[in-house]
Design a protein around this motif. Structure first.
Motif, short mmCIF file in Angstrom:
data_model
loop_
_atom_site.label_atom_id
_atom_site.label_comp_id
_atom_site.label_asym_id
_atom_site.label_seq_id
_atom_site.Cartn_x
_atom_site.Cartn_y
_atom_site.Cartn_z
N MET A 1 0.84 -1.19 0.00
CA MET A 1 0.00 0.00 0.00
C MET A 1 0.88 1.24 0.00
O MET A 1 1.85 1.32 0.74
CB MET A 1 -0.90 0.02 1.24
CG MET A 1 -1.90 1.18 1.26
SD MET A 1 -2.84 1.25 2.81
CE MET A 1 -1.66 2.07 3.88
N THR A 2 0.57 2.21 -0.84
CA THR A 2 1.27 3.48 -0.83
C THR A 2 0.30 4.59 -0.45
O THR A 2 -0.86 4.59 -0.86
CB THR A 2 1.91 3.79 -2.20
OG1 THR A 2 2.50 5.10 -2.14
CG2 THR A 2 0.88 3.75 -3.33
N SER A 3 0.79 5.54 0.35
CA SER A 3 -0.04 6.68 0.73
C SER A 3 0.13 7.83 -0.24
O SER A 3 -0.52 8.86 -0.10
CB SER A 3 0.33 7.14 2.15
OG SER A 3 1.67 7.61 2.19
N ARG A 4 1.01 7.67 -1.22
CA ARG A 4 1.20 8.69 -2.25
C ARG A 4 0.11 8.53 -3.31
O ARG A 4 0.13 7.58 -4.10
CB ARG A 4 2.58 8.58 -2.90
CG ARG A 4 3.71 9.05 -2.04
CD ARG A 4 3.78 10.58 -1.93
NE ARG A 4 4.28 11.21 -3.15
CZ ARG A 4 3.59 12.06 -3.89
NH1 ARG A 4 2.36 12.39 -3.56
NH2 ARG A 4 4.12 12.61 -4.96
N VAL A 5 -0.85 9.44 -3.29
CA VAL A 5 -1.98 9.37 -4.21
C VAL A 5 -2.12 10.72 -4.91
O VAL A 5 -2.86 11.60 -4.44
CB VAL A 5 -3.28 9.00 -3.48
CG1 VAL A 5 -4.40 8.75 -4.49
CG2 VAL A 5 -3.11 7.80 -2.58
N ASN A 65 0.08 10.83 1.70
CA ASN A 65 1.53 11.03 1.55
C ASN A 65 2.34 10.73 2.80
O ASN A 65 3.55 10.96 2.81
CB ASN A 65 1.86 12.47 1.09
CG ASN A 65 1.15 12.86 -0.18
OD1 ASN A 65 0.94 12.03 -1.07
ND2 ASN A 65 0.74 14.12 -0.28
N PHE A 66 1.71 10.19 3.85
CA PHE A 66 2.43 9.97 5.11
C PHE A 66 3.12 8.61 5.13
O PHE A 66 2.52 7.58 4.80
CB PHE A 66 1.48 10.06 6.30
CG PHE A 66 1.29 11.46 6.80
CD1 PHE A 66 2.05 11.94 7.85
CD2 PHE A 66 0.36 12.30 6.22
CE1 PHE A 66 1.89 13.24 8.31
CE2 PHE A 66 0.19 13.60 6.66
CZ PHE A 66 0.95 14.07 7.72
N ARG A 67 4.36 8.63 5.55
CA ARG A 67 5.09 7.41 5.88
C ARG A 67 5.66 7.62 7.28
O ARG A 67 6.45 8.54 7.51
CB ARG A 67 6.22 7.15 4.87
CG ARG A 67 7.09 5.95 5.21
CD ARG A 67 8.17 5.73 4.17
NE ARG A 67 7.60 5.20 2.93
CZ ARG A 67 8.30 5.09 1.80
NH1 ARG A 67 9.53 5.53 1.73
NH2 ARG A 67 7.72 4.57 0.72
N ASP A 72 3.54 3.19 5.23
CA ASP A 72 2.65 4.14 4.57
C ASP A 72 1.28 4.11 5.24
O ASP A 72 0.72 3.04 5.49
CB ASP A 72 2.50 3.78 3.10
CG ASP A 72 3.65 4.30 2.26
OD1 ASP A 72 3.39 4.77 1.15
OD2 ASP A 72 4.80 4.23 2.72
N LEU A 73 0.74 5.31 5.50
CA LEU A 73 -0.51 5.42 6.24
C LEU A 73 -1.41 6.48 5.64
O LEU A 73 -0.95 7.52 5.16
CB LEU A 73 -0.23 5.80 7.70
CG LEU A 73 0.61 4.84 8.54
CD1 LEU A 73 1.01 5.51 9.85
CD2 LEU A 73 -0.16 3.56 8.80
N ILE A 335 -8.28 2.49 10.17
CA ILE A 335 -7.66 3.11 9.00
C ILE A 335 -6.18 3.40 9.28
O ILE A 335 -5.32 3.20 8.42
CB ILE A 335 -8.41 4.39 8.61
CG1 ILE A 335 -9.80 4.05 8.07
CG2 ILE A 335 -7.62 5.20 7.57
CD1 ILE A 335 -10.70 5.25 7.88
N LEU A 336 -5.89 3.86 10.49
CA LEU A 336 -4.50 4.15 10.86
C LEU A 336 -3.66 2.89 11.04
O LEU A 336 -2.43 2.96 11.04
CB LEU A 336 -4.48 4.94 12.18
CG LEU A 336 -4.79 6.43 12.09
CD1 LEU A 336 -4.92 7.01 13.50
CD2 LEU A 336 -3.72 7.16 11.32
N ARG A 337 -4.33 1.76 11.25
CA ARG A 337 -3.65 0.48 11.52
C ARG A 337 -2.77 0.56 12.76
O ARG A 337 -1.73 -0.08 12.84
CB ARG A 337 -2.85 0.04 10.30
CG ARG A 337 -3.71 -0.27 9.09
CD ARG A 337 -2.92 -0.89 7.97
NE ARG A 337 -1.98 0.06 7.40
CZ ARG A 337 -1.04 -0.26 6.53
NH1 ARG A 337 -0.88 -1.51 6.16
NH2 ARG A 337 -0.24 0.67 6.04
N ALA A 338 -3.19 1.38 13.72
CA ALA A 338 -2.44 1.50 14.97
C ALA A 338 -2.85 0.38 15.92
O ALA A 338 -4.02 0.21 16.23
CB ALA A 338 -2.72 2.86 15.62
#
Length: 420
Positions: A1-5, A65-67, A72-73, A335-338
């Motif tokens: 999964m990439t957060s760069r969209v 865009n967060f890593r 990636d989140l 969603i955060l997968r925390a």
């Protein structure tokens, strides 16, 4: 999964949700909860707080865009303020190719304060408390065997003699490891349970017995390198660094500097059902621990790039309160997968650092208002009476003209109405 969209902001809300759901495997029911098709009702609210008459929905967006710590989140953010989510996403883009954000955590220790007054010999009373430390801790830990079984519980005492306006008092700090909970209920229960023993040991009267929101033993640090944000423009780089210096030296600037940080932090805290007031209070208190209110971030130049760091107390959890009772808050954590409070805190601190970078970058360039007002134009169009099918045209025309005043928006709407 990439957060760069790229172009995420151009998608419709439905398209954004479908993309997030596809990455994270959200169920149809979960998608309906987030989108509002399964409403959070007054009956749901009545189970959470008192005297309920309805609900106040708050927009829930996602920063991209967060890593963070190599992962990636997508970051859920609940806020009513335009430009906050866009700014965080924009800032994170500058860190993505420099390994994103790296975080560290001092632990999940909270302080419970027990204030003892009417003492003949306060220093002797302090010594007696330390002499009976193990008995006090044992009593506290009997109050929450579940927490103790997970490795948490009361771990130590910190006792102080404090001079008040009328007397010297002893203040006992119970140091309690609350693990993956924010911990207010556990701390308060233990502080109240210890009160009779403390009064017997000291011969004084216990007044307050409650947690402190200055969680200085629950510190989170985040660091990131923002790659070449000014494309070699030395004037903008110097302006950025000068603004940082002022925030460290001047409390009037520091207050606004830190407010911008909290724009991001509070939005994630609210989205996950944590206590925004506790986090805000702790952050601003920590900004003052030196005796002078100052910035929560530090910035240093690395060639054409900027290295930013933040250190902040974050008493957040994934267990208890609205984190579990509010269905959308639970979904935000998903969603955060925390999986732990440590992970959640690191993510939140990273968002605060990104938010600070975005604000300072804007100040070093065209200023805050140009970008903010462009994003605020949709709100203003609605306030000025634009029809739903007119809002996009109003924003487009306002952007082309570079005019975002309320009167300007009204003129655009009037012009559109005349054309119909």
């Amino acid at each position: 999964m990439t957060s760069r969209v790229p172009g995420f902001y151009k998608l419709s809300p439905e398209q954004r949700l479908e993309m997030i759901a596809g990455h994270l495997g959200l169920t149809e029911n979960e998608k309906k909860l987030i989108s509002g098709k399964h409403r959070f009702t007054a009956e749901d609210a009545d189970r959470m707080v008192e005297n309920v008459i309805g609900c106040l929905p708050v927009p829930l967006g996602v920063a991209v865009n967060f890593r963070v710590d190599g992962e990636d989140l997508f970051i859920p953010m609940a806020t009513e303020e335009p430009s906050v989510i866009a700014a965080a996403s924009h800032a994170a883009k500058f860190t993505y190719d420099t390994n994103g954000f790296s975080t560290s955590y001092s632990g999940s220790i909270m302080r419970g304060q027990i204030q003892v007054t009417n003492l003949k010999n306060p220093y002797a009373a302090m010594a007696k408390v330390y002499e009976n430390k193990e008995d006090i801790l044992e009593l506290c830990n009997k109050m929450d065997q579940t927490l103790v079984s997970f490795g948490g519980g009361a771990k130590d005492l910190d006792v102080q003699v404090i001079q008040g306006s009328s007397e010297k008092m002893v203040v006992i700090h119970l140091l309690i490891d609350t693990k993956d909970a924010m911990g207010a209920n556990a701390v308060n229960t233990m502080a109240e349970a210890a009160t009779p023993m403390v009064e017997k040991i000291t011969g004084g009267n216990v007044v307050l017995r409650i947690l402190s929101n200055l969680a200085d033993k629950r510190l989170v640090r985040a660091r990131a390198t923002f790659h070449n944000p000014f494309q070699g423009d030395e004037t903008k780089m110097a302006t950025f660094l000068s603004a940082c210096e002022l925030a460290v030296a001047d409390p009037y600037r520091a207050a606004t500097h830190n407010k911008g940080i909290m724009n991001g932090i509070s939005a994630v805290v609210l989205a996950t059902g944590n206590d925004t007031r506790a986090i805000e209070a702790g952050a601003h208190a920590y900004a003052s621990v030196s005796g002078r209110y100052q910035a929560l971030t530090q910035w240093e130049r690395e060639g054409d790039s900027l290295s930013g760091t933040i250190e902040i107390p974050l008493a957040v959890g994934l267990i208890g309160g609205a984190t579990q009772s509010h269905p959308v808050a639970k979904l935000s954590a998903k969603i955060l997968r925390a999986k732990t409070a440590e992970q959640l805190a690191g993510i939140i601190a990273s968002v605060g650092l990104a938010q600070n970078f975005a604000a300072l970058k804007a100040l070093a360039g065209d200023g805050i208002q140009k970008g903010h007002m462009k994003l605020h134009a949709r709100n203003m169009a609605s306030m000025a009476g634009a029809k739903t099918n007119q809002i996009d045209d109003v924003v487009r025309i306002a952007s082309e003209q570079g005019k975002y005043g309320f009167d300007d928006i009204k003129e655009i709407i009037q012009s559109l109405n005349e054309e119909e």
